[in-house]
Write an enzyme that holds these catalytic residues in place. Structure first.
Site, PDB file in Angstrom:
ATOM      1  N   GLU A  38      -5.384 -12.108 -18.442  1.00 44.07           N
ATOM      2  CA  GLU A  38      -4.030 -11.494 -18.812  1.00 44.07           C
ATOM      3  C   GLU A  38      -2.957 -12.195 -18.584  1.00 44.07           C
ATOM      4  O   GLU A  38      -2.745 -12.651 -17.150  1.00 44.07           O
ATOM      5  CB  GLU A  38      -4.092 -10.040 -18.652  1.00 44.07           C
ATOM      6  N   CYS A  69      -3.029   0.398  -8.356  1.00 39.07           N
ATOM      7  CA  CYS A  69      -2.833  -0.749  -9.265  1.00 39.07           C
ATOM      8  C   CYS A  69      -4.415  -0.661 -10.190  1.00 39.07           C
ATOM      9  O   CYS A  69      -5.536  -0.408  -9.770  1.00 39.07           O
ATOM     10  CB  CYS A  69      -3.064  -1.891  -8.558  1.00 39.07           C
ATOM     11  N   CYS A  73      -9.673  -8.588  -9.648  1.00 35.22           N
ATOM     12  CA  CYS A  73      -9.423  -8.606  -8.224  1.00 35.22           C
ATOM     13  C   CYS A  73      -9.882  -7.875  -7.246  1.00 35.22           C
ATOM     14  O   CYS A  73     -10.240  -6.860  -7.429  1.00 35.22           O
ATOM     15  CB  CYS A  73      -7.669  -7.976  -8.048  1.00 35.22           C
ATOM     16  N   CYS A  89       3.753  -4.534 -13.837  1.00 38.83           N
ATOM     17  CA  CYS A  89       3.198  -4.760 -12.733  1.00 38.83           C
ATOM     18  C   CYS A  89       1.968  -3.673 -12.487  1.00 38.83           C
ATOM     19  O   CYS A  89       2.344  -2.549 -12.513  1.00 38.83           O
ATOM     20  CB  CYS A  89       4.099  -4.713 -11.628  1.00 38.83           C
ATOM     21  N   CYS A 148       4.338 -14.221 -16.492  1.00 39.58           N
ATOM     22  CA  CYS A 148       3.617 -13.635 -15.215  1.00 39.58           C
ATOM     23  C   CYS A 148       2.220 -14.106 -15.553  1.00 39.58           C
ATOM     24  O   CYS A 148       1.538 -13.719 -16.516  1.00 39.58           O
ATOM     25  CB  CYS A 148       3.718 -12.337 -15.263  1.00 39.58           C
ATOM     26  N   CYS A 195      -6.030  -2.047  -4.092  1.00 45.39           N
ATOM     27  CA  CYS A 195      -4.918  -1.430  -3.988  1.00 45.39           C
ATOM     28  C   CYS A 195      -4.808  -0.093  -5.038  1.00 45.39           C
ATOM     29  O   CYS A 195      -5.250  -0.202  -6.194  1.00 45.39           O
ATOM     30  CB  CYS A 195      -3.391  -2.210  -4.516  1.00 45.39           C
TER      31      CYS A 195
HETATM   32  S1  SF4 Z   1      -1.614  -4.969  -6.612  1.00 46.88           S
HETATM   33 FE1  SF4 Z   1      -3.820  -5.113  -8.025  1.00 46.88          FE
HETATM   34  S2  SF4 Z   1      -3.723  -7.094  -8.695  1.00 46.88           S
HETATM   35 FE2  SF4 Z   1      -2.417  -7.088  -6.898  1.00 46.88          FE
HETATM   36  S3  SF4 Z   1      -3.529  -7.678  -4.977  1.00 46.88           S
HETATM   37 FE3  SF4 Z   1      -3.551  -5.445  -5.282  1.00 46.88          FE
HETATM   38  S4  SF4 Z   1      -5.279  -4.750  -6.374  1.00 46.88           S
HETATM   39 FE4  SF4 Z   1      -5.100  -6.928  -6.714  1.00 46.88          FE
END
Ligand code: SF4
Length: 365
Positions: free
Chosen positions: A93, A120, A113, A344, A106, A117
Site C-alpha cells: 500500500e 496499528c 509488518c 497512519c 507515504c 504495535c
Molecule cells: S506502527 Fe504498524 S507498521 Fe509501524 S512498526 Fe508498528 S506494527 Fe509495524
C-alpha cells in the site's frame, strides 16, 4: 516472473553493467534508466526509442515493473491510497497526500509488518515479506504517474515518508538502495533530504544511520513515556527499552548536520497515554537524555478491530502545553485520508471503505 531481474531496483551504474552483460553499449543502460525513472515508463514496449530487438532481449531476462495496481481510493481531502500486489501476490500500500507547497508520498517497506504495535492495523497482517528496492521505487512511480500523468513533470516538489506498512529499519538494505536509486539526477531526483524514515526503535540501525553520510531525516515512534506502557503498546520495547533507545537517539542527534531533521512521534490514545502525568514523564525523559528533538503529537486514527480512540482535541492541546512548559517543542499533526483507511496505522490492505468515501477506481499507470 521469479527469474526476471527487476530493473527499477538497479542504480544507473548497475543497469549499465547489466546491459553490457547483454552485449549492448553502456549508453543503452543510461537510456533504460531514464525511461524507467525520468519518463516513468513501466513496460519495455513503451520505450519506443530503443531498438525493438533490444527490447525483446531485455524482456527475456528482465522486467520494468512488478507491482500491479488493484485499486485506488480517493479521500474527501484528496489523499489517494493505492492497493497493489507484488508478483507473488502480496499486498503493498502507498498513499499520495497532496499538500499546498509539496506533495508527500507515504510508501511501504514491507508487506505487512512483524512488529505488533497494539494501535496499528498493519500489525494484524503479520510480516508477509520485506520489499525489494525496486518495489519501493515503483510505488513512487505509480503514485506520481497517477497524480500527474505518465512521465509528466510534477508541479510541486515531492517529499517521501517511509511510514506505510512495515518497519523500514528491518528493510534497511533495500531501503537505502531505493533511496540511492531515487536520488539520481537522471531519474526521479528525489534526494535523501526529501525523505523521512520512521522507526519503531530498531536501535542498531539508528546507530548505523548515525554513520551514514547521505541519509534521510529520522523519526522515532515513541507512543509511551514508560517501559511498562511501551512494552504493552509497542512490544519492540521489550527488545530495546526506552533507556537504550534514547541513548541511541542522543547519539544520532549528536551526528546531525545542518538541514537534517530528527523528530519523535507520539500517537495520542484517549485515556491510555495522554494524561498530564504522561506528558510530564515524557518531557522529563527527553530532558534527562538532553534530547532537543521536537515531538509530533498524532491523534490516533481509529479503525475497526483496534481497541483505541483518538485523544480529544482539548486533551491534545493540554498535553502539548505541558511539554512546552518543560522546554520540549511539540506540534500537532493533522490526520489525512482517514475515511479511506489511508492514515497512519490504518494500512491493512482493506478493500472496503466506509460508504462516505469514493468508490475504488481502476487506473492506468
Ligand atoms: S506502527 Fe504498524 S507498521 Fe509501524 S512498526 Fe508498528 S506494527 Fe509495524
Amino acid at each position: 516472473m521469479g527469474e526476471l531481474t527487476h530493473l527499477t531496483g538497479l542504480t544507473r551504474e548497475e543497469l549499465g553493467r547489466y546491459v553490457e552483460g547483454l552485449g549492448e553499449p553502456a549508453y543503452r543502460g543510461r537510456q533504460v534508466f531514464a525511461a524507467l525513472h525520468r519518463r516513468r515508463l513501466r513496460s519495455f514496449e513503451e520505450m519506443t526509442d530503443l531498438p525493438k530487438s533490444f527490447r525483446a532481449r531485455l524482456a527475456e531476462s528482465a522486467t520494468a515493473s512488478t507491482l500491479k495496481v488493484e485499486s485506488r481510493y480517493v479521500a474527501s481531502d484528496g489523499t489517494r491510497r493505492y492497493l497493489m500486489k507484488t508478483s507473488d501476490g502480496l499486498p503493498v500500500e502507498t498513499v499520495f497526500i497532496p499538500e499546498e507547497r509539496r506533495d508527500t508520498i507515504c510508501f511501504s517497506s514491507q508487506s505487512g509488518c512483524p512488529l505488533q504495535c497494539d494501535f496499528c492495523l498493519t500489525a494484524k497482517l503479520g510480516l508477509l515479506r520485506t520489499l525489494a528496492a525496486g518495489e519501493m521505487v515503483e510505488q513512487i512511480i505509480v503514485a506520481l504517474n497517477d497524480a500527474y500523468g505518465v512521465g509528466a513533470k510534477t508541479p510541486r516538489g515531492t517529499n517521501l515518508v517511509a511510514m506505510g506498512a512495515g518497519e523500514p529499519f528491518l528493510a534497511f538494505e533495500p531501503l537505502m538502495k531505493a533511496l540511492r536509486v531515487m536520488a539520481d539526477p537522471d531519474g526521479l531526483f528525489i534526494v535523501p533530504n526529501r525523505v523521512t524514515v520512521s522507526t519503531a526503535g530498531v536501535v542498531p540501525k539508528i546507530r548505523e544511520l548515525a554513520r551514514v553520510p547521505d541519509r534521510p531525516h529520522l523519526a522515532i515512534s515513541l507512543a509511551a513515556p514508560t517501559d511498562e506502557l511501551r512494552d504493552r503498546l509497542m512490544p519492540i520495547n521489550k527488545r530495546w527499552p526506552l533507556e537504550e533507545l534514547l541513548a541511541a537517539c542522543k547519539e544520532f542527534e549528536q551526528s546531525l548536520r545542518p538541514g537534517e531533521r530528527f523528530t519523535f512521534e507520539y500517537v495520542m490514545l484517549d485515556g491510555v497515554n495522554d494524561s498530564d502525568a504522561h506528558a510530564r514523564q515524557l518531557a522529563n525523559l527527553l530532558n534527562r537524555h538532553q534530547l532537543r528533538a521536537k515531538v509530533n503529537l498524532i491523534p490516533h486514527n481509529p479503525a475497526e478491530g483496534l481497541p483505541y480512540r483518538p485523544s480529544p482535541e482539548e486533551r491534545v492541546q493540554v498535553f502539548k502545553a505541558i511539554l512546552e512548559s518543560k522546554g520540549v517543542r511539540a506540534f500537532v499533526r493533522r490526520p489525512r485520508g482517514r475515511d479511506i483507511y489511508a492514515a497512519c496505522g490504518q494500512l491493512a490492505a482493506r478493500t472496503s471503505v466506509p460508504a462516505a468515501a469514493d468508490r475504488p477506481v481502476q487506473i492506468q499507470t
